[in-house]
Design a protein around this motif. Structure first.
Motif, PDB file in Angstrom:
ATOM      1  N   MET A  89      41.466  31.596  49.400  1.00 34.62           N
ATOM      2  CA  MET A  89      40.778  32.841  49.749  1.00 34.62           C
ATOM      3  C   MET A  89      40.876  33.824  48.595  1.00 34.62           C
ATOM      4  O   MET A  89      41.741  33.709  47.736  1.00 34.62           O
ATOM      5  CB  MET A  89      41.418  33.461  50.999  1.00 34.62           C
ATOM      6  CG  MET A  89      41.380  32.587  52.218  1.00 34.62           C
ATOM      7  SD  MET A  89      42.082  33.397  53.656  1.00 34.62           S
ATOM      8  CE  MET A  89      40.670  34.327  54.203  1.00 34.62           C
ATOM      9  N   LYS A  90      39.994  34.820  48.634  1.00 35.39           N
ATOM     10  CA  LYS A  90      40.087  35.936  47.697  1.00 35.39           C
ATOM     11  C   LYS A  90      39.454  37.160  48.330  1.00 35.39           C
ATOM     12  O   LYS A  90      38.753  37.062  49.328  1.00 35.39           O
ATOM     13  CB  LYS A  90      39.442  35.596  46.360  1.00 35.39           C
ATOM     14  CG  LYS A  90      37.947  35.555  46.352  1.00 35.39           C
ATOM     15  CD  LYS A  90      37.441  35.300  44.939  1.00 35.39           C
ATOM     16  CE  LYS A  90      35.958  35.564  44.857  1.00 35.39           C
ATOM     17  NZ  LYS A  90      35.483  35.530  43.492  1.00 35.39           N
ATOM     18  N   ASN A  91      39.713  38.302  47.734  1.00 38.77           N
ATOM     19  CA  ASN A  91      39.176  39.565  48.213  1.00 38.77           C
ATOM     20  C   ASN A  91      38.496  40.239  47.037  1.00 38.77           C
ATOM     21  O   ASN A  91      38.944  40.109  45.897  1.00 38.77           O
ATOM     22  CB  ASN A  91      40.304  40.435  48.768  1.00 38.77           C
ATOM     23  CG  ASN A  91      39.785  41.566  49.614  1.00 38.77           C
ATOM     24  OD1 ASN A  91      39.112  42.441  49.123  1.00 38.77           O
ATOM     25  ND2 ASN A  91      40.115  41.537  50.890  1.00 38.77           N
ATOM     26  N   ASN A  92      37.432  40.996  47.301  1.00 35.03           N
ATOM     27  CA  ASN A  92      36.709  41.629  46.207  1.00 35.03           C
ATOM     28  C   ASN A  92      37.495  42.784  45.583  1.00 35.03           C
ATOM     29  O   ASN A  92      37.206  43.184  44.460  1.00 35.03           O
ATOM     30  CB  ASN A  92      35.324  42.098  46.666  1.00 35.03           C
ATOM     31  CG  ASN A  92      35.394  43.142  47.757  1.00 35.03           C
ATOM     32  OD1 ASN A  92      36.424  43.298  48.406  1.00 35.03           O
ATOM     33  ND2 ASN A  92      34.306  43.844  47.973  1.00 35.03           N
ATOM     34  N   GLU A 131      48.725  39.741  50.979  1.00 36.46           N
ATOM     35  CA  GLU A 131      47.890  40.563  50.103  1.00 36.46           C
ATOM     36  C   GLU A 131      46.979  39.651  49.302  1.00 36.46           C
ATOM     37  O   GLU A 131      47.437  38.670  48.725  1.00 36.46           O
ATOM     38  CB  GLU A 131      48.767  41.349  49.123  1.00 36.46           C
ATOM     39  CG  GLU A 131      49.510  42.495  49.721  1.00 36.46           C
ATOM     40  CD  GLU A 131      48.708  43.768  49.758  1.00 36.46           C
ATOM     41  OE1 GLU A 131      47.748  43.900  48.992  1.00 36.46           O
ATOM     42  OE2 GLU A 131      49.046  44.615  50.579  1.00 36.46           O
ATOM     43  N   LEU A 132      45.716  39.952  49.265  1.00 39.25           N
ATOM     44  CA  LEU A 132      44.757  39.192  48.474  1.00 39.25           C
ATOM     45  C   LEU A 132      44.141  40.099  47.432  1.00 39.25           C
ATOM     46  O   LEU A 132      43.923  41.276  47.665  1.00 39.25           O
ATOM     47  CB  LEU A 132      43.643  38.621  49.351  1.00 39.25           C
ATOM     48  CG  LEU A 132      44.038  37.604  50.405  1.00 39.25           C
ATOM     49  CD1 LEU A 132      42.806  37.203  51.209  1.00 39.25           C
ATOM     50  CD2 LEU A 132      44.657  36.387  49.769  1.00 39.25           C
ATOM     51  N   GLY A 133      43.848  39.509  46.285  1.00 47.14           N
ATOM     52  CA  GLY A 133      43.183  40.239  45.220  1.00 47.14           C
ATOM     53  C   GLY A 133      41.931  39.506  44.795  1.00 47.14           C
ATOM     54  O   GLY A 133      41.484  38.559  45.450  1.00 47.14           O
ATOM     55  N   PRO A 134      41.369  39.910  43.667  1.00 50.98           N
ATOM     56  CA  PRO A 134      40.142  39.262  43.199  1.00 50.98           C
ATOM     57  C   PRO A 134      40.365  37.842  42.673  1.00 50.98           C
ATOM     58  O   PRO A 134      39.406  37.092  42.520  1.00 50.98           O
ATOM     59  CB  PRO A 134      39.633  40.187  42.100  1.00 50.98           C
ATOM     60  CG  PRO A 134      40.775  41.052  41.734  1.00 50.98           C
ATOM     61  CD  PRO A 134      41.716  41.072  42.885  1.00 50.98           C
TER      62      PRO A 134
END
Length: 155
Positions: A19-22, A40-43
């Motif tokens: 997974m990733k987050n914008n 916590e997710l990052g780009p």
């Protein structure tokens, strides 16, 4: 996944999720066993290993622009075999006879037995192929005046 969205995944037991987050975001991961993790997710892509028969992933971000992407999910089921053996020593004079018994679930390809005195190897023997439930024997020489220390290493 927008903030507040939830995805349910079925599983065979073990899971790998990428997974990733914008921007910077949080997800909650529920594995169906009264366990939850907040991650916590990052780009950058994050690899998540999870266990459970069913998974619930919730976007727990407070920023309404934090969109989480589920890029890959695969699930698998595996059983870990028991790898174990017993070594039965018999000392007779200056000879050490060893019987290696495979008590595990799979065949052992190679067992190396090191005979040591005061941390110094005085002899070793490699035994090839000990089948499941089978046994093998070997003989090593050592000085009679000292008690040997055995170290068994298997592959």
């Amino acid at each position: 996944m927008r903030p507040g969205e939830v995805i349910y995944l079925t599983s065979m037991g073990k899971n790998c999720i990428i997974m990733k987050n914008n921007s910077r975001g949080r997800i909650k991961l529920f594995n169906g066993k009264n366990s939850e993790d907040i991650l916590e997710l990052g780009p950058d892509c994050e690899e998540i290993d999870a266990e459970g028969e069913s998974l619930k992933i919730a976007n727990h971000s407070t920023d309404h622009r934090a969109i989480t992407q589920l890029l890959l999910h695969y699930t698998y089921k595996s059983q870990t075999p028991i790898l174990d053996f017993d070594v039965v020593p018999l000392i007779s004079g200056d000879t050490l006879s060893l019987k290696v018994v495979n008590t595990g679930d799979v065949d052992i390809e190679k067992v190396t037995v090191n005979v040591m005195i005061n941390g110094v190897t005085i002899g070793f023997k490699t035994i090839e192929r000990v089948s499941k439930g089978g046994e093998a024997q070997c003989t090593l020489l050592f000085p009679r005046r000292r008690a040997p220390y055995l170290l068994e290493v298997w592959e």
